[in-house]
Design an enzyme around this catalytic site. Structure first.
Site, short mmCIF file in Angstrom:
data_model
loop_
_atom_site.label_atom_id
_atom_site.label_comp_id
_atom_site.label_asym_id
_atom_site.label_seq_id
_atom_site.Cartn_x
_atom_site.Cartn_y
_atom_site.Cartn_z
N LYS A 113 3.07 -3.75 11.16
CA LYS A 113 1.81 -4.23 10.57
C LYS A 113 0.84 -4.61 11.68
CE LYS A 113 0.21 -7.73 7.23
NZ LYS A 113 0.66 -8.87 6.39
N SER A 159 -0.55 -8.86 1.78
CA SER A 159 -1.43 -8.20 2.74
C SER A 159 -0.75 -7.05 3.49
CB SER A 159 -1.93 -9.23 3.76
OG SER A 159 -0.85 -9.79 4.51
N SER A 195 2.98 -11.79 0.81
CA SER A 195 2.49 -10.60 1.50
C SER A 195 3.56 -9.61 1.95
CB SER A 195 1.64 -11.00 2.71
OG SER A 195 0.41 -11.54 2.27
#
Length: 530
Positions: A104, A185, A209
């Site tokens: 990420k 996210s 997330s």
């Protein structure tokens, strides 16, 4: 307005001259299957990297246009070749040796790609340093294939945000229904692994997330106990709740990554006791883990379709030998407001500390300056939603503020006592509930519109583990089953999740439909009148 050179390095990772490579299949292949292919000489790490790069090139900015990958590592092929050479020399580091993974883009890597958190304010954040969690994956033999898109600033900028959107990467699309959210996210990590752009990826979670994008993209995702995985060189929100977590298509693959991730980091005080929990989490997996186990069962309000899927999952648990005990959902008073105070206060303090360590090319050195940057570049940074959470955070009074300290004490006590109380009353070791419902429609006008069940709040605030495992499709959209335990209960949730997964076989591969497969009925039965 200044135009930004957005760091989408997709072309840079492809070789300039054609290279003859074996054709290998990576779609829906697990870490274990990839490792077996390399061990048997049917594929090399370089073959795998090239196969994933080819798939990303065909599907991420073309084809279904998932926009799951924000940057590719231009050194991935060289790293794969070096690991192939080690294998030929007789050195295999472990089950991740030569396996490409995605990271990420709020987690730093030492590769020649910036860490942007999706924001143009960090377009120059080329630190050339590995977050310790990335260094551990490298040491275990993983190839860092690239970085995944995300909800900008890990979805903390606005309460009216659209999950999966960042100014750098655009909007991530759900591989199961392209008009639906990939959640956030860690949206890019979720969509990328679902689409077989890698066998596994790292996400991060403050509250939801990892488990939300995992559930909504048909994946297994583990939000670990806070304190087992380092947060150093991860763009922060909250030192109380932040943690990286592994995302993959099976419990075994998640356990494989997690085994490599647990470590003490002297720069992250929360991990001081992590050494006691370093172990081979794969070795502990067993299909009999639920036999004789008492499981506390929560029944939140949900749609009939989701309830039916949940009932089927509970029957699988029974068939696996679990004893199910229904418990009442706790309702801690004021916990949401207290959590918000904590997140806003820690965001200001922690992000300012992080930004001070970034390279000179990053000119926004404080949260105040990020807010000013966004205002100056509003057309690119705020076309859909604003930054009211950022603006509230800069008005907080610091980590010694009595109001903040009281809010943290209140929320931590309420969340941990709620989970521990449920487990104690049921005399259970693990708690289950639906992770989320199905993915909602992407809505650039009004932002996220989801209002169904969510398993994330209590374990996120308490710092307890939350593992989501696919529970099947509801009207063509994936839903997940959460396994929650007390702190440092990762072996418990992984074991229970594995025993469930091996009986349920509930995951389906995505079909990249333009919209959800909801069946007939939208057209109606009438013909146009003359």
């Amino acid at each position: 307005m200044r135009r930004f050179a957005v760091p989408l390095l997709l072309a840079a990772a492809m070789p300039a001259t054609p290279v003859v490579a074996r054709t290998v299949v990576v779609e829906e292949r697990s870490v274990e299957q990839l490792q077996t292919s390399m061990a048997q000489g049917r594929a090399s790490s370089e073959d795998l990297v090239r196969a994933y790069l080819k798939r990303i090139a065909a599907m991420d900015r073309r084809g279904p246009t998932l926009r799951a990958v924000i940057a590719l590592n231009p050194d991935a092929i060289a790293q794969a070749r070096a690991l192939d050479a080690e294998r030929r020399a007789g050195r295999v580091r472990g089950p991740l040796h030569g396996v490409p993974v995605l990271i990420k883009d709020n987690i730093e890597t030492a590769d020649n790609v910036p860490t942007t958190a999706g924001s143009l304010a960090l377009a120059g954040n080329l630190t050339r340093r590995d977050a310790p969690v990335v260094a551990q994956l490298r040491a275990a033999g993983a190839v860092i294939l690239g970085k995944t898109n995300l909800s900008e600033w890990a979805n903390i900028r606005s309460t009216r945000s659209m999950s999966g959107w960042s100014a750098v990467g655009g909007l991530v699309r759900n591989p199961y229904a392209l008009d639906r959210t990939a959640c956030g996210s860690s949206s890019g990590s979720g969509a990328a692994v679902a689409a077989s752009f890698a066998a596994a990826a790292l996400g991060t979670e403050t509250d939801g997330s990892v488990v939300c994008p995992s559930s909504i993209n048909g994946l297994v995702g583990l939000k670990p106990s806070v304190g087992l995985v380092s947060r150093t060189y991860v763009v922060p929100i909250s030192h109380s709740q932040d943690t990286p977590g592994p995302m993959a298509r099976s419990v075994r693959d998640v356990a494989t990554l997690f085994t490599a991730m647990v470590a003490v980091d002297p720069q992250d005080e929360a991990t001081a006791g992590a050494a006691a929990y370093r172990r081979d989490y794969v070795a502990g997996l067993s299909t009999s883990a639920l036999s004789g186990t008492r499981v506390a069962v929560l029944r939140p309000e949900m749609t009939p379709d989701l309830a039916a899927a949940y009932d089927r999952a509970l029957q699988v648990l029974r068939d696996a030998g679990a004893e199910l005990v229904e418990v009442e959902a706790p309702k801690p008073d004021g916990i949401g407001a207290a959590e918000l105070t904590v997140l806003q206060t820690e965001l200001k303090a922690d992000l300012d500390t992080y930004l001070a360590t970034t390279p000179p090319a990053v000119t926004a050195r404080t949260l105040d300056q990020v807010i000013a940057f966004n205002r100056a570049h509003a057309a690119a940074e705020m076309p859909f939603f604003g930054q009211e959470t950022f603006e509230a955070a800069v008005r907080t009074r610091g980590l010694q503020d009595p109001g903040y300290l009281a809010a943290r004490a209140k929320s931590l006590k309420a969340a941990s006592e709620a989970i521990d109380g449920l487990l104690a009353r049921a005399r259970a070791t693990v708690l289950v509930e639906p992770t989320y419902g199905g993915a909602w429609l992407t809505d650039p006008v009004y932002g996220d519109q989801y209002s169904g069940p969510s398993s994330s709040e209590l374990p996120a605030i308490a710092g307890y583990p939350n593992l989501t495992v696919p529970m099947g499709l509801v009207r063509g959209l994936p839903v997940g089953l959460s396994f929650i335990a007390t702190k440092y209960g990762e072996a418990t949730v992984l074991g229970a999740g594995y025993a469930y997964e091996q009986r349920a076989h509930a995951r389906s591969a995505p079909r990249y439909l333009p919209t959800a497969d909801v069946g007939p009925g939208l057209e109606g039965s009438s013909s146009p009148r003359p």
